[in-house]
Scaffold this active site. Structure first.
Site, PDB file in Angstrom:
ATOM      1  N   HIS A 131     -29.853 -33.304 -25.711  1.00 21.47           N
ATOM      2  CA  HIS A 131     -28.881 -34.395 -25.679  1.00 21.47           C
ATOM      3  C   HIS A 131     -29.128 -35.311 -26.870  1.00 21.47           C
ATOM      4  O   HIS A 131     -30.259 -35.521 -27.279  1.00 21.47           O
ATOM      5  CB  HIS A 131     -29.022 -35.216 -24.377  1.00 21.47           C
ATOM      6  CG  HIS A 131     -27.825 -36.051 -24.091  1.00 21.47           C
ATOM      7  ND1 HIS A 131     -27.636 -37.282 -24.659  1.00 21.47           N
ATOM      8  CD2 HIS A 131     -26.732 -35.804 -23.325  1.00 21.47           C
ATOM      9  CE1 HIS A 131     -26.484 -37.781 -24.236  1.00 21.47           C
ATOM     10  NE2 HIS A 131     -25.908 -36.911 -23.435  1.00 21.47           N
ATOM     11  N   ASP A 164     -24.538 -31.052 -17.920  1.00 22.80           N
ATOM     12  CA  ASP A 164     -23.769 -29.798 -17.789  1.00 22.80           C
ATOM     13  C   ASP A 164     -24.597 -28.648 -17.233  1.00 22.80           C
ATOM     14  O   ASP A 164     -24.052 -27.580 -16.955  1.00 22.80           O
ATOM     15  CB  ASP A 164     -23.226 -29.402 -19.172  1.00 22.80           C
ATOM     16  CG  ASP A 164     -22.169 -30.383 -19.641  1.00 22.80           C
ATOM     17  OD1 ASP A 164     -22.289 -30.885 -20.773  1.00 22.80           O
ATOM     18  OD2 ASP A 164     -21.253 -30.680 -18.855  1.00 22.80           O
TER      19      ASP A 164
HETATM   20  C1  SDX Z   1     -22.535 -33.681 -23.271  1.00 21.24           C
HETATM   21  O1  SDX Z   1     -23.125 -37.656 -26.092  1.00 21.24           O
HETATM   22  C2  SDX Z   1     -22.969 -37.620 -24.833  1.00 21.24           C
HETATM   23  O2  SDX Z   1     -23.213 -38.575 -24.127  1.00 21.24           O
HETATM   24  C3  SDX Z   1     -22.431 -36.302 -24.289  1.00 21.24           C
HETATM   25  C4  SDX Z   1     -22.395 -36.153 -22.780  1.00 21.24           C
HETATM   26  C5  SDX Z   1     -21.394 -37.078 -22.143  1.00 21.24           C
HETATM   27  O3  SDX Z   1     -21.559 -37.412 -20.954  1.00 21.24           O
HETATM   28  O4  SDX Z   1     -20.365 -37.407 -22.800  1.00 21.24           O
HETATM   29  O5  SDX Z   1     -23.671 -36.385 -22.233  1.00 21.24           O
HETATM   30  C6  SDX Z   1     -21.959 -34.742 -22.393  1.00 21.24           C
HETATM   31  O6  SDX Z   1     -21.925 -33.327 -24.248  1.00 21.24           O
HETATM   32  C7  SDX Z   1     -23.898 -33.123 -22.939  1.00 21.24           C
HETATM   33  C8  SDX Z   1     -24.391 -32.072 -24.002  1.00 21.24           C
HETATM   34  C9  SDX Z   1     -23.757 -30.723 -23.662  1.00 21.24           C
HETATM   35  N1  SDX Z   1     -24.030 -29.755 -24.735  1.00 21.24           N
HETATM   36  C10 SDX Z   1     -24.905 -28.727 -24.548  1.00 21.24           C
HETATM   37  O7  SDX Z   1     -25.564 -28.558 -23.535  1.00 21.24           O
HETATM   38  C11 SDX Z   1     -24.979 -27.761 -25.732  1.00 21.24           C
HETATM   39  C12 SDX Z   1     -26.442 -27.425 -26.050  1.00 21.24           C
HETATM   40  N2  SDX Z   1     -27.084 -28.627 -26.619  1.00 21.24           N
HETATM   41  C13 SDX Z   1     -27.100 -28.770 -28.038  1.00 21.24           C
HETATM   42  O8  SDX Z   1     -26.135 -28.156 -28.763  1.00 21.24           O
HETATM   43  C14 SDX Z   1     -27.609 -30.124 -28.515  1.00 21.24           C
HETATM   44  O9  SDX Z   1     -28.713 -30.435 -27.789  1.00 21.24           O
HETATM   45  C15 SDX Z   1     -26.637 -31.300 -28.490  1.00 21.24           C
HETATM   46  C16 SDX Z   1     -25.360 -30.975 -29.195  1.00 21.24           C
HETATM   47  C17 SDX Z   1     -26.337 -31.708 -27.091  1.00 21.24           C
HETATM   48  C18 SDX Z   1     -27.320 -32.466 -29.196  1.00 21.24           C
HETATM   49  O10 SDX Z   1     -27.450 -32.101 -30.519  1.00 21.24           O
HETATM   50  P1  SDX Z   1     -28.148 -33.089 -31.587  1.00 21.24           P
HETATM   51  O11 SDX Z   1     -28.459 -34.409 -30.991  1.00 21.24           O
HETATM   52  O12 SDX Z   1     -27.326 -33.054 -32.835  1.00 21.24           O
HETATM   53  O13 SDX Z   1     -29.558 -32.424 -31.820  1.00 21.24           O
HETATM   54  P2  SDX Z   1     -29.841 -31.291 -32.872  1.00 21.24           P
HETATM   55  O14 SDX Z   1     -28.757 -30.256 -32.824  1.00 21.24           O
HETATM   56  O15 SDX Z   1     -30.140 -31.957 -34.178  1.00 21.24           O
HETATM   57  O16 SDX Z   1     -31.174 -30.629 -32.260  1.00 21.24           O
HETATM   58  C19 SDX Z   1     -32.459 -31.134 -32.566  1.00 21.24           C
HETATM   59  C20 SDX Z   1     -33.381 -29.913 -32.525  1.00 21.24           C
HETATM   60  C21 SDX Z   1     -32.916 -28.775 -33.455  1.00 21.24           C
HETATM   61  O17 SDX Z   1     -34.060 -28.031 -33.796  1.00 21.24           O
HETATM   62  P3  SDX Z   1     -34.807 -28.359 -35.231  1.00 21.24           P
HETATM   63  O18 SDX Z   1     -33.740 -28.220 -36.307  1.00 21.24           O
HETATM   64  O19 SDX Z   1     -35.341 -29.772 -35.088  1.00 21.24           O
HETATM   65  O20 SDX Z   1     -35.892 -27.305 -35.335  1.00 21.24           O
HETATM   66  O21 SDX Z   1     -33.366 -29.354 -31.202  1.00 21.24           O
HETATM   67  C22 SDX Z   1     -32.831 -28.032 -31.256  1.00 21.24           C
HETATM   68  C23 SDX Z   1     -32.072 -27.916 -32.562  1.00 21.24           C
HETATM   69  O22 SDX Z   1     -32.005 -26.566 -33.003  1.00 21.24           O
HETATM   70  N3  SDX Z   1     -31.935 -27.902 -30.096  1.00 21.24           N
HETATM   71  C24 SDX Z   1     -31.840 -26.810 -29.326  1.00 21.24           C
HETATM   72  C25 SDX Z   1     -30.922 -27.152 -28.311  1.00 21.24           C
HETATM   73  N4  SDX Z   1     -30.474 -28.406 -28.501  1.00 21.24           N
HETATM   74  C26 SDX Z   1     -31.112 -28.861 -29.616  1.00 21.24           C
HETATM   75  N5  SDX Z   1     -32.443 -25.592 -29.390  1.00 21.24           N
HETATM   76  C27 SDX Z   1     -32.108 -24.702 -28.412  1.00 21.24           C
HETATM   77  N6  SDX Z   1     -31.230 -24.956 -27.406  1.00 21.24           N
HETATM   78  C28 SDX Z   1     -30.620 -26.169 -27.336  1.00 21.24           C
HETATM   79  N7  SDX Z   1     -29.746 -26.427 -26.330  1.00 21.24           N
END
Ligand code: SDX
Length: 428
Positions: free
Chosen positions: A307, A364
């Site tokens: 998140h 989710d």
């Molecule tokens: C919602 O914003 C809100 O409030 C949203 C929400 C709402 O109520 O409106 O809460 C609802 O959208 C919840 C999120 C639902 N999405 C998912 O579950 C999709 C999977 N999650 C990711 O795609 C990710 O965690 C996000 C999009 C939710 C957040 O992305 P960020 O903040 O841009 O973080 P990032 O992509 O920069 O990740 C940081 C690190 C990375 O690794 P490094 O480059 O540091 O090595 O964490 C890793 C990412 O690769 N990472 C994951 C991961 N999520 C982040 N690795 C594997 N699986 C994951 N799910």
């Protein structure tokens, strides 16, 4: 805490005021930055460090896993309130009295008719159309049938537009489902509660009397509360920026529906179930999928995990996880993907990759398991998220307009070609 921030560029110092919110959040007010520095701006892809507004609606603390709507904790609201009450709280700022809530519901029911011609638009979609695309199109189309809901400059016009969209959105959501299921488009029953009426519109079969299932109604009511608002998330920021051009509330919400559809945002609840099903089909080898999620060369992500704000447990996920056990037990359903989900969560919480990145289950991760147990098909999971988020979108849009926020128009840093002369095609 000092009241100013000092920035030094090329030996010259600039001071900017620090603003502090009621929960002690501190921000640098850079409204004058470009002017006083002769053109210097900031850049922050994804706005990870940038606030777009001051808001009094929802407070999140991602480090401590806190979520409050208008100062009330999500745990209390999920336990003690119902969805329409929470919608009123989000939109108007206070928990309603019994009379206020009854009037709100009466005014909503008075607007629950959707023009029959909207069905002609719905008819134009193939059954295979994703309900989120149908829902955003029909929500936009509502403007054509409710033109007075565009320029909501008076408090009365704003209220009328709010009750209209609160009334018609559940109907459109149920119609989007029934179109796909090949069922006749049904209206609700004014004698029922707001969420109970929606469940009836969704599931009433043409040939039998509708029997309400209180377990389903109560579970959906709680899920909708948990999705009510979440400060400046992607879809809400979309609703605000579209509304900042003084586009109407219906089209601003339609834009928010499209932003929510993305699998990184609200579309994740559908992606989670599809992921869990794939893991089950693949022999439930969660360790294999955990490795894929950690492999930078593999596009697979553990959907429902991570998140932007919560670097601790998402408090909503905690509540939904408990509710999942209760609802499946009450409905007598044993869904193997719930065990797979719990197994993944346990492994992730012990895995340095996830622990170091503070990746926890988000809202989710478990919600789809409950929707599925209720008989809601997977492509309707994100529309359920939209139905829950509707009052939050309304509240944020209303706050933006009443505070007369300027039109949203971010700057950029240009990194393209510098000036060059046109070359005739014969010379290219
Ligand atoms: C919602 O914003 C809100 O409030 C949203 C929400 C709402 O109520 O409106 O809460 C609802 O959208 C919840 C999120 C639902 N999405 C998912 O579950 C999709 C999977 N999650 C990711 O795609 C990710 O965690 C996000 C999009 C939710 C957040 O992305 P960020 O903040 O841009 O973080 P990032 O992509 O920069 O990740 C940081 C690190 C990375 O690794 P490094 O480059 O540091 O090595 O964490 C890793 C990412 O690769 N990472 C994951 C991961 N999520 C982040 N690795 C594997 N699986 C994951 N799910």
């Amino acid at each position: 805490m000092s009241k100013i921030a000092t920035l030094e560029i090329d030996g010259k110092k600039y001071e900017f005021p620090l603003i502090e919110g009621t929960e002690n959040e501190v921000a640098i007010d850079i409204k004058t930055l470009r002017g006083v520095t002769g053109g210097v701006t900031t850049i922050d892809p994804g706005y990870k460090n940038t606030g777009s507004c001051e808001s009094a609606i929802t407070f999140l603390n991602g480090e401590e896993g806190i979520l409050r709507y208008r100062g009330y904790s999500i745990e209390e609201l999920a336990e003690k309130a119902d969805f329409l009450e929470v919608a009123y709280l989000l939109i108007f700022g206070e928990l309603p009295t019994k009379e206020q809530l009854e009037k709100f519901h009466v005014d909503i029911k008075a607007q629950s008719h959707v023009d029959e011609d909207v069905k002609k638009i719905l008819d134009g979609f193939p059954k295979s159309a994703h309900p989120m695309g149908v829902l955003s199109s029909l929500t936009s189309a509502l403007v054509a049938f409710n033109p007075s809901s565009v320029n909501v400059d008076s408090e009365e016009e704003m209220y009328n537009a709010i009750v209209r969209i609160m009334a018609k959105f559940p109907v459109l959501t149920a119609w989007a489902y029934r179109k796909r299921a090949g069922l006749p488009l049904d209206y609700g029953d004014d004698s029922l509660g707001y969420v109970e009426n929606f469940v009836k519109m969704m599931f009433k079969k043409p040939s039998s009397d509708y029997q309400s299932n209180q377990v389903v109604v109560d579970a959906l009511d709680k899920l909708l509360i948990l999705h009510g608002d979440h400060e400046q998330n992607c879809s809400t920021s979309t609703v605000r920026i579209v509304g900042s051009s003084h586009a109407g509330i219906f089209v601003s919400i339609s834009a928010g529906i499209n932003a929510l559809w993305g699998p990184l945002h609200g579309g994740a609840n559908q992606a989670v179930i599809e992921m869990l099903e794939a893991i089950k089909e693949d022999g439930s080898d969660t360790k294999k999928f955990m490795s894929k999620a950690k492999d930078k060369d593999d596009p697979f992500r553990l959907m429902g995990f991570g998140h932007r704000v919560y670097k601790n447990f998402d408090p909503r996920a905690k509540i939904i996880k408990v509710a999942a056990d209760e609802v499946l037990d009450s409905l007598g359903i044993d869904d193997p993907v719930l065990d797979i989900a719990k197994g993944l969560e346990k492994e992730a919480l012990e895995d340095p990759y996830f622990v170091d990145r503070k990746l926890y289950p988000n809202v989710d991760f478990y919600s789809g398991i409950i929707y599925r147990a209720m008989g809601i098909p997977v492509e309707m999971f994100t529309p359920m998220f939209a139905l829950g988020r509707l009052p939050g979108w309304i509240a944020q849009w209303k706050e933006m307009r009443l505070r007369k926020e300027p039109i949203g128009r971010p700057r950029q840093v240009y990194v393209g070609e510098t000036l060059r002369e046109f070359k005739d095609i014969s010379k290219r």
